[in-house]
Write an enzyme that holds these catalytic residues in place. Structure first.
Site, PDB file in Angstrom:
ATOM      1  N   LYS A  22       0.829  -1.211   0.000  1.00  0.00           N
ATOM      2  CA  LYS A  22       0.000   0.000   0.000  1.00  0.00           C
ATOM      3  C   LYS A  22       0.865   1.263   0.000  1.00  0.00           C
ATOM      4  CE  LYS A  22      -1.687   1.699   4.092  1.00  0.00           C
ATOM      5  NZ  LYS A  22      -1.487   3.129   4.300  1.00  0.00           N
ATOM      6  N   ASN A  23       1.885   1.264   0.863  1.00  0.00           N
ATOM      7  CA  ASN A  23       2.647   2.501   1.019  1.00  0.00           C
ATOM      8  C   ASN A  23       3.615   2.767  -0.135  1.00  0.00           C
ATOM      9  OD1 ASN A  23       1.272   3.053   3.315  1.00  0.00           O
ATOM     10  ND2 ASN A  23       2.891   2.428   4.734  1.00  0.00           N
ATOM     11  N   ARG A  93      -3.805   9.824   4.209  1.00  0.00           N
ATOM     12  CA  ARG A  93      -2.624  10.638   4.367  1.00  0.00           C
ATOM     13  C   ARG A  93      -1.938  10.880   3.020  1.00  0.00           C
ATOM     14  NH1 ARG A  93      -0.680  13.155   8.053  1.00  0.00           N
ATOM     15  NH2 ARG A  93       1.544  13.529   8.099  1.00  0.00           N
ATOM     16  N   CYS A 117      -4.372   7.803   9.971  1.00  0.00           N
ATOM     17  CA  CYS A 117      -4.640   7.260  11.300  1.00  0.00           C
ATOM     18  C   CYS A 117      -4.211   8.248  12.376  1.00  0.00           C
ATOM     19  CB  CYS A 117      -3.887   5.944  11.470  1.00  0.00           C
ATOM     20  SG  CYS A 117      -4.607   4.622  10.503  1.00  0.00           S
ATOM     21  N   ARG A 122       1.243  14.383  13.225  1.00  0.00           N
ATOM     22  CA  ARG A 122       1.849  13.965  11.960  1.00  0.00           C
ATOM     23  C   ARG A 122       2.109  15.203  11.115  1.00  0.00           C
ATOM     24  NH1 ARG A 122      -0.930   8.446  10.047  1.00  0.00           N
ATOM     25  NH2 ARG A 122       1.061   8.262   8.961  1.00  0.00           N
ATOM     26  N   ILE A 124       3.802  18.033   8.608  1.00  0.00           N
ATOM     27  CA  ILE A 124       4.217  17.984   7.199  1.00  0.00           C
ATOM     28  C   ILE A 124       5.243  19.081   6.917  1.00  0.00           C
ATOM     29  CG2 ILE A 124       2.181  16.856   6.187  1.00  0.00           C
ATOM     30  CD1 ILE A 124       1.262  19.774   5.506  1.00  0.00           C
ATOM     31  N   ASP A 125       5.854  19.572   8.004  1.00  0.00           N
ATOM     32  CA  ASP A 125       6.810  20.674   7.839  1.00  0.00           C
ATOM     33  C   ASP A 125       7.985  20.316   6.917  1.00  0.00           C
ATOM     34  OD1 ASP A 125       7.336  18.930  10.095  1.00  0.00           O
ATOM     35  OD2 ASP A 125       9.096  20.155  10.487  1.00  0.00           O
ATOM     36  N   GLN A 126       8.400  19.052   6.911  1.00  0.00           N
ATOM     37  CA  GLN A 126       9.548  18.687   6.070  1.00  0.00           C
ATOM     38  C   GLN A 126       9.175  18.643   4.584  1.00  0.00           C
ATOM     39  OE1 GLN A 126      12.697  18.570   7.492  1.00  0.00           O
ATOM     40  NE2 GLN A 126      11.380  19.323   9.137  1.00  0.00           N
ATOM     41  N   ASP A 305       4.830   0.379  11.946  1.00  0.00           N
ATOM     42  CA  ASP A 305       3.575  -0.235  11.486  1.00  0.00           C
ATOM     43  C   ASP A 305       3.423  -1.686  11.944  1.00  0.00           C
ATOM     44  OD1 ASP A 305       2.865   2.105  10.326  1.00  0.00           O
ATOM     45  OD2 ASP A 305       2.927   1.409   8.250  1.00  0.00           O
ATOM     46  N   ILE A 327       8.757   6.543  16.661  1.00  0.00           N
ATOM     47  CA  ILE A 327       8.313   7.271  15.454  1.00  0.00           C
ATOM     48  C   ILE A 327       7.064   8.106  15.736  1.00  0.00           C
ATOM     49  CG2 ILE A 327       7.737   7.062  12.998  1.00  0.00           C
ATOM     50  CD1 ILE A 327      10.442   5.811  13.536  1.00  0.00           C
ATOM     51  N   ARG A 397      -8.498  -0.176   5.093  1.00  0.00           N
ATOM     52  CA  ARG A 397      -7.626   0.818   4.461  1.00  0.00           C
ATOM     53  C   ARG A 397      -6.361   0.175   3.920  1.00  0.00           C
ATOM     54  NH1 ARG A 397      -6.171   5.780   7.955  1.00  0.00           N
ATOM     55  NH2 ARG A 397      -4.866   5.880   6.115  1.00  0.00           N
TER      56      ARG A 397
END
Ligand code: UD1
Length: 430
Positions: A22-23, A93, A117, A122, A124-126, A305, A327, A397
Site C-alpha cells: 500500500k505505502n 494521508r 490514522c 503527523r 508535514i513541515d519537512q 507499522d 516514530i 484501508r
C-alpha cells in the site's frame, strides 16, 4: 455496522499470498500524473486507501481503469483541475503525494490537508521545507495546502527528521526541477526505493534511494512505463505474527525476505522458527513465546507499522517485555482494548511495559486505527472464546480480503453486519 466475529484458538496453518505494498502503491499512483503518456501498474492492492486516491485522481480528470483486480492503466494527459479537495481524500494521508507530483509537472498543486490514522502528531513541515527549498511558495488556506512555483530549481535539502512521506514527495517534485537536488537524511524504506524505481522507469534520474542520501538530476519530461509494485512488508509481517500468536505454521508467499529481516529477527528472538526461500517466509511457532524488547525505528529498524502486532505477541509471551515507539507518540491507544482481554500492560509515554499473560480472553473490541485494528484481530484469533472487532473500516484501508486470507489459513473469523449474523456465527462454531 460491520464487524469481525472471531472464535480464537485455531492455529493458523498454510500459505498466504501477499499483495502489493500500500505505502509504495500510493506514491506510485500519484507519480503517474507526472507524464502525459499511459502508465500500467501491476500488483496494485485493492484496499481502501488506494481506491480513495484513485477516485480523487479521477475527479481531477485522470483516466484510471482497473484492467484487473490488481492492475491499473493510467493516463493523466487530460487533467483539468489542480485542486484536489474530494471529501474522502481528507481521510487518507497519501493525498499529499499529489502535491509533489503535480508541483513537479504543473508547478502548481492544491490538496486538502492530510488525514490518516490518529497515531500522534503527523507534521508535514519537512514536505513544505523541501518544496520551498526547490523554489515553490507554500501556503495553507481554507483547509488546503497550496503550492506554486514559477520554476523549480534543484538544491541541497537536509531533512530534520527521517520521513517517508517528505522524502518521496520532495523526490517527486525534484525529478522535474532544473538541475541537481540532494536530499540528505532521507528515509530508506523499501517503498521509497520503489517510488524511485518507478520514477526512473519513467525516465527520471534518481540515484541513492535506499540510502540516506538521494541524488536527483532533474529531467524535462517523463514518459509512460509498465511497473510492478513491491510486496507489502507490513501485510506479510502481520501474517507472520498471526502464526506466532496462534502457535501456527504459516508461509507468506510473494515477499522480499530482505524487507522482512527486522520482523523475522524478532520472531526468532521470541521463539519462532523461520525458513526463508527466494520469495517465501515460513514461520513455525511450536514453542511458547518468550519476552523481548523492541524499539521501532526507521528502516532497516523494526517498523512502527508492526508495533501493535508484536505487542500482541509479547502480551502472551513469558516474562516482561518493553516496546518503545520512537516514530509516533500516540500509537498505544489499542492497549486499552488488550487490557479488556486480560493483558497486563502499562503504557508510559511512548513505552509499553508488558507482563506476559497465558492467554487473552475474548472481548468486544474497537479498532482505533489500521495496524492496531489488524493486531486486535490477531489477539482475537489467539484468545479463548469469542471476540468481536468493530470499526473495521480502518483495517480495510490497508489489508485486502483480510478475513478471507485468515479463513484460508483455518481461522474462525467472519465479517458480520447484524446481531443476527453474529448469533448465527456463534451457533455455527459452538
Ligand atoms: C508513512 C506511512 C505510514 C508509516 C510511516 C512510518 C504512508 C502513506 N504512510 O507515514 O504508514 O507508519 O511512514 O513508517 O506511506 N514528521 C515530521 N515532519 C514531516 C513529516 C514527518 O515531523 O514533515 C515526523 C512524523 O510526525 C513522525 C515521523 O516524522 O514522527 C515519521 O513520519 P513519516 O515517515 O513522514 O510518516 P508518514 O509518511 O506520515
Amino acid at each position: 455496522m460491520e464487524q469481525y466475529a472471531i472464535k480464537g484458538g485455531n492455529p493458523l496453518v498454510g500459505e498466504v499470498e501477499i499483495g502489493g505494498a500500500k505505502n509504495a502503491a500510493l506514491p506510485i499512483l500519484a507519480a503517474s500524473v507526472m507524464t502525459d503518456d499511459t502508465v500500467y501498474i501491476d500488483n496494485m492492492p485493492d484496499v481502501r486507501d488506494t481506491n480513495v486516491l484513485i477516485k480523487a485522481m479521477q475527479e481531477i480528470g485522470v483516466s484510471i481503469e482497473r484492467t484487473g483486480r490488481h492492475s491499473v492503466k493510467i493516463n493523466a494527459g487530460q487533467i483539468n483541475n489542480l485542486v484536489v479537495e474530494n471529501e474522502s481524500i481528507k481521510k487518507i494521508r497519501a493525498g499529499y503525494y499529489l502535491l509533489g507530483a503535480m508541483l513537479g509537472k504543473y508547478k502548481h498543486a492544491e490538496v486538502a490537508l492530510p488525514g490518516g490514522c490518529d497515531i500522534g502528531c503527523r507534521a508535514i513541515d519537512q514536505h513544505i521545507k523541501g518544496f520551498k527549498a526547490l523554489g515553490a511558495e507554500v501556503v495553507i488556506e481554507n483547509g488546503l495546502i497550496k503550492t506554486r512555483a514559477e520554476r523549480l530549481v534543484g538544491t541541497h535539502i537536509y531533512m530534520d527528521c527521517v520521513s517517508v512521506g517528505a522524502t518521496i514527495n520532495v523526490m517527486m517534485a525534484a525529478t522535474l526541477a532544473e538541475g541537481k537536488t540532494i536530499i540528505e537524511n532521507a528515509a530508506k524504506e523499501p517503498h521509497v526505493v520503489d517510488a524511485a524505481n518507478f520514477l526512473n522507469s519513467m525516465g527520471a534520474n534518481i540515484k541513492g534511494a535506499g540510502t540516506d542520501v538521494i541524488r536527483i538530476k532533474g529531467v524535462a519530461k517523463l514518459h509512460g512505463t509498465e511497473y510492478t509494485v513491491i510486496p507489502d512488508q507490513i501485510e506479510a509481517g502481520t501474517f507472520m505474527f498471526a502464526a506466532a500468536v496462534t502457535k501456527g505454521d504459516v508461509t507468506v508467499k510473494n515477499v522480499i525476505p530482505k524487507h522482512l529481516e527486522s520482523i523475522s529477527a524478532k520472531l526468532i528472538e521470541i521463539g519462532c522458527e523461520i525458513e526463508e526461500s527466494d520469495d517465501c517466509m515460513r514461520v513455525v511457532a511450536s514453542k511458547p513465546l518468550k519476552h523481548t524488547h523492541v524499539k521501532t525505528l526507521p528502516y532497516p529498524g523494526f517498523p512502527t507499522d508492526m508495533q501493535p502486532q508484536i505487542t500482541v505477541a509479547l502480551a502472551i509471551a513469558g516474562g516482561t517485555s518493553i516496546v518503545t515507539d520512537t516514530i509516533f507518540e500516540n500509537r498505544f491507544k489499542y492497549v486499552d482494548e488488550l487490557i479488556r482481554m486480560g493483558a497486563n500492560i502499562k503504557v508510559e509515554g511512548t513505552t509499553a511495559i508488558i507482563e506476559g499473560i497465558k492467554r487473552f480472553s475474548g472481548a468486544n473490541l474497537f479498532a482505533p486505527d489500521l495496524r492496531a485494528g489488524a493486531a486486535l484481530v490477531l489477539a482475537g484469533l489467539s484468545a479463548e472464546d469469542f471476540t468481536t472487532v468493530d470499526d473495521i473500516h480502518y483495517i480495510a484501508r490497508g489489508y485486502e480480503d483480510f478475513h478471507l486470507k485468515l479463513q484460508s489459513l483455518g481461522a474462525q473469523i467472519e465479517l458480520v453486519s447484524s446481531e443476527r449474523d453474529l448469533q448465527k456465527f456463534k451457533l455455527k462454531i459452538s
